[in-house]
Design a protein around this motif. Structure first.
Motif, mmCIF file in Angstrom:
data_model
loop_
_atom_site.group_PDB
_atom_site.id
_atom_site.type_symbol
_atom_site.label_atom_id
_atom_site.label_comp_id
_atom_site.label_asym_id
_atom_site.label_seq_id
_atom_site.Cartn_x
_atom_site.Cartn_y
_atom_site.Cartn_z
ATOM 1 N N GLY A 207 -2.301 -2.647 -8.356
ATOM 2 C CA GLY A 207 -2.422 -1.395 -7.608
ATOM 3 C C GLY A 207 -1.348 -0.347 -7.843
ATOM 4 N N GLN A 209 -0.272 2.472 -9.545
ATOM 5 C CA GLN A 209 -1.054 3.325 -10.423
ATOM 6 C C GLN A 209 -0.217 4.026 -11.505
ATOM 7 O OE1 GLN A 209 -2.044 6.345 -7.711
ATOM 8 N NE2 GLN A 209 -2.788 7.782 -9.241
ATOM 9 N N LYS A 256 0.046 -2.447 -3.615
ATOM 10 C CA LYS A 256 -1.082 -2.577 -2.685
ATOM 11 C C LYS A 256 -2.331 -2.064 -3.377
ATOM 12 C CE LYS A 256 -1.428 0.172 1.123
ATOM 13 N NZ LYS A 256 -2.733 0.804 1.246
ATOM 14 N N ASP A 257 -3.412 -2.790 -3.190
ATOM 15 C CA ASP A 257 -4.675 -2.393 -3.803
ATOM 16 C C ASP A 257 -5.772 -2.391 -2.731
ATOM 17 O OD1 ASP A 257 -6.837 -1.957 -5.386
ATOM 18 O OD2 ASP A 257 -6.695 -3.799 -6.552
ATOM 19 N N ASN A 259 -8.820 -1.378 -3.279
ATOM 20 C CA ASN A 259 -10.135 -1.493 -3.924
ATOM 21 C C ASN A 259 -10.610 -2.948 -3.920
ATOM 22 O OD1 ASN A 259 -12.428 -1.071 -5.410
ATOM 23 N ND2 ASN A 259 -11.335 -0.922 -7.367
ATOM 24 N N GLU A 309 -14.198 -6.308 -6.443
ATOM 25 C CA GLU A 309 -13.855 -4.894 -6.309
ATOM 26 C C GLU A 309 -14.829 -4.256 -5.319
ATOM 27 O OE1 GLU A 309 -13.703 -2.873 -10.044
ATOM 28 O OE2 GLU A 309 -12.136 -4.201 -10.778
ATOM 29 N N THR A 339 -7.261 -5.221 2.494
ATOM 30 C CA THR A 339 -6.436 -4.728 1.390
ATOM 31 C C THR A 339 -5.633 -5.891 0.822
ATOM 32 O OG1 THR A 339 -4.909 -2.979 0.715
ATOM 33 C CG2 THR A 339 -4.443 -4.031 2.820
#
Ligand code: ADP
Ligand code: ASP
Ligand code: MG
Length: 405
Positions: A207, A209, A256-257, A259, A309, A339
């Motif tokens: 996560g 980016q 943190k992700d 998605n 996902e 999350t």
């Protein structure tokens, strides 16, 4: 004289002023006698805006037409940057992905680079041109333009650096490097001087980016050192490289992700072959599964829970519902209000206390853990989405904000 590849993300070329700022960075390297190849992303939110325009007309456009549309974003920024550099009086040429020799797989929207034929770029460099290349795009075997997936310009830059055997690959962005957490969310996040490919790959996949994970994978494969730095402050950035054992950090970052979605198959018969049947059905539909948790069998049944996902959640539920009877299970439940928070660090292999410190931080922040997954260099937990920011904050404080650190 060195051959330098510089990549500038969307915020670095947002408007005319920022484009001139980039032109200044590029031409100052050129002036020193270097060969310079520049990869650009679309300006600001152009890619999102183009997607929105498409959705106004057709909620389900073909992927081919989406790529025809989205490649335009990078075409605009590349030509504008070339014009700014012309204005400063330097020789420059901008090239689209296909002109720069990028051949990709056929998968519109998520194409993989198959080959970069650098002949045209080399010819331009030998004429002492600064070469600007559109990121995020290439051409497939049908002579159609393709895009590489969101954030794909990082990968374009690394691919060019590999094809040209560049001396340096700089990824300019809107923060000063890779931090111990997203510096926009965690003000106390610290900039790392360097990070290993493996840790960066995990952070990017989980996560963070700041770099696209495929770009890190490629940099590792071709041993390209990356420097992540800010186009705005131009301060020294973070080097992504092969890191020796002595230099290894215990924990390098928190990510943190959002998605992610959780799916459970309830009441699965507790006998051999069920996990195989469930996950092979998902694999056949190209649904990637991440964390998997199976409960202990009780009274002849068990529950199998996994994450996918978020945009694959509906397809996964539908698929599982069609088989639930066939599996002999009792139901399917799903939740996308979750999350995934992770810590990454190559030192955790040899330090047994890391997991317990992470769980203690979560306990102190009153965060309930739904699922846990570990590998040699990462620990991930699935938690309630609302608790995400608090969890990152608490874990970051535990590992990076203690006195003496
Ligand atoms: P670009 O448009 O230059 O490609 P991105 O928006 O893709 O930039 O990536 C930069 C952003 O990544 C930063 O603005 C920052 O908010 C976010 N980010 C997330 N995690 C991290 C991290 N660990 N270190 C630095 N930046 C991070
Ligand atoms: N413009 C593309 C995107 O927004 C590619 C990139 O920025 O790297 O995803
Ligand atoms: Mg990016």
């Amino acid at each position: 004289m060195a051959l330098i590849v510089q990549k500038f993300g969307g915020s670095s070329v947002r408007d005319a002023e920022r484009v001139f700022n980039v032109a200044d960075i590029v031409t100052s390297k050129y002036r020193e006698g270097n060969e310079v190849v520049v990869v650009v992303s679309a300006q600001g939110d152009t890619t999102d805006d183009l997607i929105e325009k498409a959705m106004e007309l057709n909620k389900n456009p073909s992927k081919r037409e989406m790529d025809q549309l989205l490649t335009a974003g990078e075409q605009i920024s590349a030509s504008l940057l070339a014009m700014a550099i012309e204005k400063l009086g330097y020789p420059v040429v901008s090239l689209l992905g296909w002109q720069a020799g990028f051949t990709t797989s056929t998968a519109y929207g998520s194409a993989r680079i198959k080959r970069v034929n650098p002949e045209r770029i080399k010819a331009e460099l030998s004429k002492r041109n600064i070469v600007i290349v559109t990121g995020f795009q290439g051409v497939n075997k049908y002579d159609d333009m393709t895009t590489l997936g969101r954030g794909g310009s990082d990968t374009s830059a690394v691919a060019i650096a590999a094809a040209l055997h560049a001396d340096l690959c700089q990824i300019y962005t809107d923060v000063e490097g890779v931090y111990t957490a997203d510096p926009r969310k965690i003000p106390k996040a610290k900039k790392l001087d360097f990070i290993s490919y493996d840790e960066m790959l995990e952070l990017a996949t989980l996560g963070a980016q700041v770099l696209n994970n495929r770009s890190v994978e490629m940099a590792k494969k071709y041993n390209i050192e990356l420097e992540v730095l800010s186009s705005l402050t131009r301060a020294k950035g973070t080097i992504v490289k092969e890191v020796s054992n002595i230099e290894k950090m215990l924990i390098s970052g928190v990510a943190k992700d959002d998605n992610v979605a959780r799916i459970s198959i309830i009441g699965v018969p507790d006998k051999p072959g069920l996990a195989f049947r469930i996950f092979s059905k998902l694999a056949q539909k190209n649904i990637n599964v991440d964390i998997i948790l199976q409960s202990i069998g009780r009274n002849g049944t068990k529950d199998i829970t996994f994450t996918v996902e978020k945009d694959k959640m509906d397809a996964a539920i539908e698929l599982m519902q069609t088989y639930v009877e066939n599996f002999g299970a009792t139901g399917v439940v799903a939740d996308d209000n979750v999350t995934k928070v992770s810590i990454v660090g190559s030192g955790m292999e040899s330090h047994p206390g890391v997991a317990s410190d992470m769980f203690e931080a979560l306990f102190e922040a009153n965060v309930n853990i739904q699922m846990i997954a570990t590998s040699e260099i990462k620990i991930s937990v699935l938690i309630d989405k609302e608790m995400g920011a608090q969890a990152v904050q608490a874990i970051h404080a535990k590992f990076f904000e203690q006195i003496g650190q």
